[in-house]
Design a protein around this motif. Structure first.
Motif, PDB file in Angstrom:
ATOM      1  N   GLU A  51       0.834  -1.212   0.000  1.00 33.25           N
ATOM      2  CA  GLU A  51       0.000   0.000   0.000  1.00 33.25           C
ATOM      3  C   GLU A  51       0.860   1.249   0.000  1.00 33.25           C
ATOM      4  OE1 GLU A  51      -0.998  -0.553   4.762  1.00 33.25           O
ATOM      5  OE2 GLU A  51      -2.563   0.167   3.427  1.00 33.25           O
ATOM      6  N   ASN A  52       0.227   2.324  -0.448  1.00 32.98           N
ATOM      7  CA  ASN A  52       0.801   3.661  -0.345  1.00 32.98           C
ATOM      8  C   ASN A  52      -0.343   4.628  -0.034  1.00 32.98           C
ATOM      9  OD1 ASN A  52      -0.436   4.133  -2.928  1.00 32.98           O
ATOM     10  ND2 ASN A  52       1.438   3.434  -3.972  1.00 32.98           N
ATOM     11  N   ARG A  53      -0.138   5.903  -0.244  1.00 33.84           N
ATOM     12  CA  ARG A  53      -1.170   6.874   0.143  1.00 33.84           C
ATOM     13  C   ARG A  53      -2.445   6.755  -0.681  1.00 33.84           C
ATOM     14  NH1 ARG A  53      -0.534  11.856  -0.795  1.00 33.84           N
ATOM     15  NH2 ARG A  53       1.155  11.721  -2.317  1.00 33.84           N
ATOM     16  N   LEU A 114      -7.362  -1.928  -4.348  1.00 30.43           N
ATOM     17  CA  LEU A 114      -8.425  -1.189  -3.672  1.00 30.43           C
ATOM     18  C   LEU A 114      -8.020   0.275  -3.550  1.00 30.43           C
ATOM     19  CD1 LEU A 114      -8.649  -4.240  -2.640  1.00 30.43           C
ATOM     20  CD2 LEU A 114      -9.834  -3.284  -0.658  1.00 30.43           C
ATOM     21  N   GLU A 115      -8.992   1.159  -3.726  1.00 24.91           N
ATOM     22  CA  GLU A 115      -8.750   2.566  -3.403  1.00 24.91           C
ATOM     23  C   GLU A 115      -8.588   2.648  -1.895  1.00 24.91           C
ATOM     24  OE1 GLU A 115     -10.507   6.918  -4.590  1.00 24.91           O
ATOM     25  OE2 GLU A 115     -11.909   5.270  -4.303  1.00 24.91           O
ATOM     26  N   ARG A 116      -7.510   3.253  -1.437  1.00 21.71           N
ATOM     27  CA  ARG A 116      -7.192   3.167  -0.012  1.00 21.71           C
ATOM     28  C   ARG A 116      -8.243   3.820   0.873  1.00 21.71           C
ATOM     29  NH1 ARG A 116      -1.500   4.544   3.121  1.00 21.71           N
ATOM     30  NH2 ARG A 116      -2.280   4.001   5.192  1.00 21.71           N
ATOM     31  N   ASP A 117      -8.708   5.000   0.514  1.00 13.94           N
ATOM     32  CA  ASP A 117      -9.635   5.719   1.400  1.00 13.94           C
ATOM     33  C   ASP A 117     -10.999   5.052   1.479  1.00 13.94           C
ATOM     34  OD1 ASP A 117      -7.672   7.550   1.980  1.00 13.94           O
ATOM     35  OD2 ASP A 117      -8.391   9.059   0.557  1.00 13.94           O
ATOM     36  N   HIS A 149      -9.555   5.446 -14.958  1.00 10.13           N
ATOM     37  CA  HIS A 149      -8.581   5.809 -15.984  1.00 10.13           C
ATOM     38  C   HIS A 149      -8.340   7.317 -15.977  1.00 10.13           C
ATOM     39  CE1 HIS A 149      -9.645   1.931 -18.428  1.00 10.13           C
ATOM     40  NE2 HIS A 149      -9.212   1.680 -17.210  1.00 10.13           N
ATOM     41  N   GLY A 150      -7.074   7.693 -15.970  1.00 10.56           N
ATOM     42  CA  GLY A 150      -6.720   9.100 -15.957  1.00 10.56           C
ATOM     43  C   GLY A 150      -6.710   9.737 -14.582  1.00 10.56           C
ATOM     44  N   THR A 151      -6.932   8.948 -13.534  1.00 10.09           N
ATOM     45  CA  THR A 151      -6.988   9.500 -12.174  1.00 10.09           C
ATOM     46  C   THR A 151      -5.666   9.381 -11.425  1.00 10.09           C
ATOM     47  OG1 THR A 151      -7.672   7.403 -11.175  1.00 10.09           O
ATOM     48  CG2 THR A 151      -9.420   8.852 -12.015  1.00 10.09           C
ATOM     49  N   GLY A 152      -4.711   8.651 -11.953  1.00 13.02           N
ATOM     50  CA  GLY A 152      -3.447   8.429 -11.261  1.00 13.02           C
ATOM     51  C   GLY A 152      -3.425   7.163 -10.426  1.00 13.02           C
ATOM     52  N   LEU A 153      -4.566   6.480 -10.312  1.00  6.34           N
ATOM     53  CA  LEU A 153      -4.608   5.281  -9.479  1.00  6.34           C
ATOM     54  C   LEU A 153      -3.814   4.129 -10.098  1.00  6.34           C
ATOM     55  CD1 LEU A 153      -8.297   5.467  -8.222  1.00  6.34           C
ATOM     56  CD2 LEU A 153      -6.212   5.789  -6.866  1.00  6.34           C
ATOM     57  N   ASN A 154      -3.758   4.072 -11.422  1.00  6.25           N
ATOM     58  CA  ASN A 154      -2.921   3.054 -12.054  1.00  6.25           C
ATOM     59  C   ASN A 154      -1.448   3.333 -11.772  1.00  6.25           C
ATOM     60  OD1 ASN A 154      -2.377   0.771 -13.869  1.00  6.25           O
ATOM     61  ND2 ASN A 154      -1.546   2.343 -15.225  1.00  6.25           N
ATOM     62  N   ALA A 155      -1.048   4.595 -11.835  1.00  9.91           N
ATOM     63  CA  ALA A 155       0.343   4.948 -11.529  1.00  9.91           C
ATOM     64  C   ALA A 155       0.672   4.615 -10.077  1.00  9.91           C
ATOM     65  CB  ALA A 155       0.575   6.433 -11.799  1.00  9.91           C
ATOM     66  N   ALA A 156      -0.276   4.866  -9.172  1.00  3.81           N
ATOM     67  CA  ALA A 156      -0.058   4.539  -7.765  1.00  3.81           C
ATOM     68  C   ALA A 156       0.084   3.034  -7.569  1.00  3.81           C
ATOM     69  CB  ALA A 156      -1.213   5.073  -6.924  1.00  3.81           C
ATOM     70  N   THR A 157      -0.696   2.266  -8.328  1.00  3.99           N
ATOM     71  CA  THR A 157      -0.600   0.812  -8.264  1.00  3.99           C
ATOM     72  C   THR A 157       0.761   0.345  -8.743  1.00  3.99           C
ATOM     73  OG1 THR A 157      -2.986   0.584  -8.616  1.00  3.99           O
ATOM     74  CG2 THR A 157      -1.628  -1.342  -9.103  1.00  3.99           C
ATOM     75  N   LEU A 159       3.490   2.069  -8.749  1.00  2.00           N
ATOM     76  CA  LEU A 159       4.493   2.498  -7.777  1.00  2.00           C
ATOM     77  C   LEU A 159       4.610   1.475  -6.646  1.00  2.00           C
ATOM     78  CD1 LEU A 159       6.480   4.570  -6.608  1.00  2.00           C
ATOM     79  CD2 LEU A 159       4.514   5.757  -5.596  1.00  2.00           C
ATOM     80  N   ALA A 160       3.478   0.995  -6.144  1.00  2.00           N
ATOM     81  CA  ALA A 160       3.502  -0.003  -5.065  1.00  2.00           C
ATOM     82  C   ALA A 160       4.165  -1.301  -5.527  1.00  2.00           C
ATOM     83  CB  ALA A 160       2.079  -0.270  -4.573  1.00  2.00           C
ATOM     84  N   LEU A 161       3.816  -1.756  -6.725  1.00  2.00           N
ATOM     85  CA  LEU A 161       4.349  -3.019  -7.239  1.00  2.00           C
ATOM     86  C   LEU A 161       5.833  -2.925  -7.568  1.00  2.00           C
ATOM     87  CD1 LEU A 161       1.341  -3.813  -9.565  1.00  2.00           C
ATOM     88  CD2 LEU A 161       2.040  -5.247  -7.638  1.00  2.00           C
ATOM     89  N   LEU A 162       6.234  -1.843  -8.213  1.00  2.00           N
ATOM     90  CA  LEU A 162       7.631  -1.693  -8.592  1.00  2.00           C
ATOM     91  C   LEU A 162       8.522  -1.482  -7.370  1.00  2.00           C
ATOM     92  CD1 LEU A 162       7.132   0.520 -11.770  1.00  2.00           C
ATOM     93  CD2 LEU A 162       7.985  -1.832 -11.728  1.00  2.00           C
ATOM     94  N   THR A 163       8.027  -0.758  -6.371  1.00  2.00           N
ATOM     95  CA  THR A 163       8.781  -0.592  -5.128  1.00  2.00           C
ATOM     96  C   THR A 163       9.032  -1.955  -4.485  1.00  2.00           C
ATOM     97  OG1 THR A 163       7.869   1.625  -4.748  1.00  2.00           O
ATOM     98  CG2 THR A 163       8.784   0.474  -2.839  1.00  2.00           C
ATOM     99  N   HIS A 164       7.996  -2.786  -4.459  1.00  2.00           N
ATOM    100  CA  HIS A 164       8.135  -4.131  -3.898  1.00  2.00           C
ATOM    101  C   HIS A 164       9.132  -4.959  -4.709  1.00  2.00           C
ATOM    102  CE1 HIS A 164       7.185  -7.732  -1.738  1.00  2.00           C
ATOM    103  NE2 HIS A 164       6.557  -8.303  -2.747  1.00  2.00           N
TER     104      HIS A 164
END
Length: 237
Positions: A51-53, A114-117, A149-157, A159-164
């Motif tokens: 997870e991230n923010r 999942l959307e975190r909030d 799509h276009g909300t940044g949630l794919n990029a956030a996903t 980021l979590a996967l690549l960091t791992h």
């Protein structure tokens, strides 16, 4: 560690630096020694929560079936002809069961996104083609609800996967494979900072009988710092 003394370099040839192999005969200056890389196999990826923010990735399970049915219905993304990995709503339960079996066998690791909030299920993604010996894997079988799509949630996903992958598992490379006609996904992968490695032509026969050329991209460990900084900047905007 014992070492074997080396013979003096032939006249007119420079000796190889300590710790580096000498260039093969006939290659001369055109030969570049490979940089030192880990030689031990990486640990097998495990089904852990990431997870991230912005997002929370939970190991895929039967409890996510209803949420994923809503995901594929959102924008009817399952109708995209070049994305057969996206199931129709009535196929979701069987696909999740099959994916979970693959995960349990150690062939893949899959997550519900999942959307975190809100805690709402918004997508699905997988580590596959895992090569422990080569410290490499593919990030694929991803689909996200049309409204994200276009909300940044794919990029956030990503980021979590690549960091791992890079920081926890110690991958040397992470690969992406995309249908040549899936321009939206190709541009999304390119915006991550992935480099195109090539195209596997006439790579697969699709369920509808058409031919897929597969565009292969990758991000390498030495590129990760820059890719991560770019993703974090995008998500701050």
């Amino acid at each position: 560690m014992s070492t074997t003394p080396s013979s003096p370099a032939p006249a007119g040839h420079a000796a190889a630096p300590a710790g580096h192999a000498a260039a093969p005969a006939g290659h001369g200056a055109a030969f570049t020694a490979t940089a030192s890389v880990p030689t031990a196999a990486m640990d097998r990826p495990q089904p852990v929560v990431l997870e991230n923010r912005h997002v929370r990735l939970e190991p895929l399970g039967a409890q996510h079936v209803d949420g994923l049915r809503a995901v594929v219905a959102d924008g009817e993304i399952w109708r995209i002809p070049y994305a057969p990995h996206v199931p129709a709503p009535e196929q979701v339960a069987d696909r999740v069961a099959a994916q979970c079996a693959s995960d349990e066998a150690g062939s893949t690791v899959s997550w519900a996104v999942l959307e975190r909030d809100s805690g709402q299920v918004i997508g699905h993604t997988t580590f596959l083609n895992i090569s422990l010996r080569d410290r490499r894997l593919e990030l694929g079988s991803t689909y996200m609800a049309g409204s994200t799509h276009g909300t940044g949630l794919n990029a956030a996903t990503k980021l979590a996967l690549l960091t791992h992958a890079f920081e926890d598992l110690g991958c040397l490379g992470v690969e992406f494979r995309v249908h040549h006609l899936n321009i939206t996904s190709r541009r999304a992968v390119e915006r991550l900072g992935a480099q195109q490695d090539g195209i596997l032509r006439a790579h697969r026969i699709m369920p509808d009988g058409t031919i897929r050329h597969t565009v292969v991209y990758s991000i390498l460990a030495e590129e990760w710092t820059g890719v991560k900084a770019s993703l974090e900047h995008r998500l701050r905007r």
